[in-house]
Write a protein that holds these residues in place. Structure first.
Motif, PDB file in Angstrom:
ATOM      1  N   LEU A  78      -1.326  -3.619  -1.981  1.00 28.54           N
ATOM      2  CA  LEU A  78      -0.430  -2.571  -2.494  1.00 28.54           C
ATOM      3  C   LEU A  78      -0.176  -2.755  -3.985  1.00 28.54           C
ATOM      4  CD1 LEU A  78       2.231  -2.376   0.360  1.00 28.54           C
ATOM      5  CD2 LEU A  78       0.585  -0.598  -0.235  1.00 28.54           C
ATOM      6  N   SER A 145       6.241   6.241  -4.764  1.00 26.84           N
ATOM      7  CA  SER A 145       6.559   6.007  -3.357  1.00 26.84           C
ATOM      8  C   SER A 145       6.054   4.635  -2.908  1.00 26.84           C
ATOM      9  CB  SER A 145       5.916   7.110  -2.508  1.00 26.84           C
ATOM     10  OG  SER A 145       5.772   6.691  -1.173  1.00 26.84           O
ATOM     11  N   MET A 146       4.834   4.291  -3.314  1.00 26.09           N
ATOM     12  CA  MET A 146       4.275   2.994  -2.917  1.00 26.09           C
ATOM     13  C   MET A 146       5.022   1.851  -3.585  1.00 26.09           C
ATOM     14  SD  MET A 146       0.320   1.623  -3.106  1.00 26.09           S
ATOM     15  CE  MET A 146      -0.438   2.800  -1.991  1.00 26.09           C
ATOM     16  N   PHE A 149       8.253   1.198  -1.850  1.00 20.80           N
ATOM     17  CA  PHE A 149       7.961   0.539  -0.580  1.00 20.80           C
ATOM     18  C   PHE A 149       7.744  -0.961  -0.799  1.00 20.80           C
ATOM     19  CE2 PHE A 149       4.730  -0.686   2.656  1.00 20.80           C
ATOM     20  CZ  PHE A 149       5.385  -0.298   3.826  1.00 20.80           C
ATOM     21  N   LEU A 150       6.942  -1.302  -1.802  1.00 17.04           N
ATOM     22  CA  LEU A 150       6.671  -2.717  -2.109  1.00 17.04           C
ATOM     23  C   LEU A 150       7.933  -3.410  -2.604  1.00 17.04           C
ATOM     24  CD1 LEU A 150       4.295  -4.826  -2.256  1.00 17.04           C
ATOM     25  CD2 LEU A 150       4.097  -4.226  -4.656  1.00 17.04           C
ATOM     26  N   GLU A 154       8.360  -4.532   1.629  1.00 16.47           N
ATOM     27  CA  GLU A 154       7.366  -4.172   2.632  1.00 16.47           C
ATOM     28  C   GLU A 154       5.976  -4.552   2.128  1.00 16.47           C
ATOM     29  OE1 GLU A 154       8.050  -3.030   5.525  1.00 16.47           O
ATOM     30  OE2 GLU A 154      10.015  -2.091   5.419  1.00 16.47           O
ATOM     31  N   ILE A 157       0.470  -1.876   4.634  1.00 14.02           N
ATOM     32  CA  ILE A 157       0.101  -0.588   4.061  1.00 14.02           C
ATOM     33  C   ILE A 157       0.127   0.543   5.083  1.00 14.02           C
ATOM     34  CG2 ILE A 157      -2.382  -1.035   4.330  1.00 14.02           C
ATOM     35  CD1 ILE A 157      -2.691   0.578   1.701  1.00 14.02           C
ATOM     36  N   TRP A 160       3.279   2.241   5.167  1.00 16.03           N
ATOM     37  CA  TRP A 160       3.492   3.140   4.025  1.00 16.03           C
ATOM     38  C   TRP A 160       2.810   4.473   4.257  1.00 16.03           C
ATOM     39  CZ3 TRP A 160      -0.055   5.252   0.481  1.00 16.03           C
ATOM     40  CH2 TRP A 160       0.548   6.037  -0.522  1.00 16.03           C
ATOM     41  N   TYR A 161       1.544   4.449   4.660  1.00 14.81           N
ATOM     42  CA  TYR A 161       0.939   5.762   4.759  1.00 14.81           C
ATOM     43  C   TYR A 161       1.399   6.569   5.947  1.00 14.81           C
ATOM     44  CZ  TYR A 161      -3.346   3.322   6.643  1.00 14.81           C
ATOM     45  OH  TYR A 161      -4.253   2.547   7.301  1.00 14.81           O
ATOM     46  N   LYS A 163       4.324   7.309   6.227  1.00 14.41           N
ATOM     47  CA  LYS A 163       5.391   8.122   5.621  1.00 14.41           C
ATOM     48  C   LYS A 163       4.832   9.362   4.922  1.00 14.41           C
ATOM     49  CE  LYS A 163       8.057   3.940   4.412  1.00 14.41           C
ATOM     50  NZ  LYS A 163       9.404   4.180   4.921  1.00 14.41           N
ATOM     51  N   HIS A 164       3.516   9.462   4.828  1.00 14.98           N
ATOM     52  CA  HIS A 164       2.886  10.551   4.073  1.00 14.98           C
ATOM     53  C   HIS A 164       1.926  11.336   4.949  1.00 14.98           C
ATOM     54  CE1 HIS A 164       4.523   9.337   0.199  1.00 14.98           C
ATOM     55  NE2 HIS A 164       4.421   8.109   0.654  1.00 14.98           N
TER      56      HIS A 164
END
Length: 196
Positions: A78, A145-146, A149-150, A154, A157, A160-161, A163-164
């Motif tokens: 990330l 956004s990433m 998240f990091l 978090e 990965i 994270w995705y 969420k999209h």
């Protein structure tokens, strides 16, 4: 209007299972592993960035910009993606790892088609059995956004995705495309497979 697509090759990890050797520079059939990845994706993108946190001089010899994680401490893929998204003006960024020497030569076209046909923000590749979380095509605008998240601690990965609007591009017709090399034994097996 043609889209600009850049790529980042992630070579920033610790490679613990390779005895700490820098995976991108480990030779496979007389070429550094990253060279195989470059050769596969070069015809598919405009610019290539290499994300590396050590041996930057060696990576620079391939002739592409080398970027190091903005966040130090080996925070995983990330961190490399976030750095790359901040270093491109492209419409889309292709993300691939340095240890996948058999990447599809139609990787970008198929992932882009999937994104555009479904109005998605990013696509992740699958070998037909499982998703390949560090083989993605995404909009650089997702950087904030990433990063959030990091920054929240978090690391996974796929969380994270989720969420999209993410679509999966299926490469089941190329089951070995994402074979990656984590250990010296896997390297030997792959060298033999490529040589056949």
């Amino acid at each position: 209007m043609s889209l600009q697509i850049d790529a980042v090759i992630l070579a920033g990890g610790m490679a613990r299972r390779m005895g700490g050797n820098d995976k991108g520079l480990v030779e496979l059939n007389a070429q550094p592993m990253i060279k195989h990845a470059i050769d596969r994706i070069k015809p598919q993108v405009k610019e290539i960035l290499i994300n590396a946190n050590r041996n930057q001089t060696s990576y620079a010899e391939f002739g592409y910009p080398v970027i190091s994680d903005e966040d130090t401490g080996y925070l995983g893929p990330l961190a490399g993606m976030i750095t790359a998204m901040g270093n491109t003006q492209a419409d889309y960024l292709l993300v691939v790892p340095c240890d996948c020497p058999l990447l599809p030569t139609d990787l970008v076209s198929r992932m882009l088609e999937k994104i555009e046909s479904q109005g998605a923000e990013l696509a992740v590749a699958s070998d037909g059995k499982r998703e390949q979380p560090v083989v993605l095509l995404l909009k650089p605008g997702l950087r904030d956004s990433m990063k959030a998240f990091l920054d929240a601690g978090e690391r996974k990965i796929d969380f994270w995705y989720a969420k999209h609007h993410c679509v999966v591009a299926d490469f089941a017709d190329q089951p070995n495309a994402f074979v990656n090399v984590n250990t010296p034994e896997q390297k030997q097996q792959l060298a033999e497979a490529i040589a056949k």
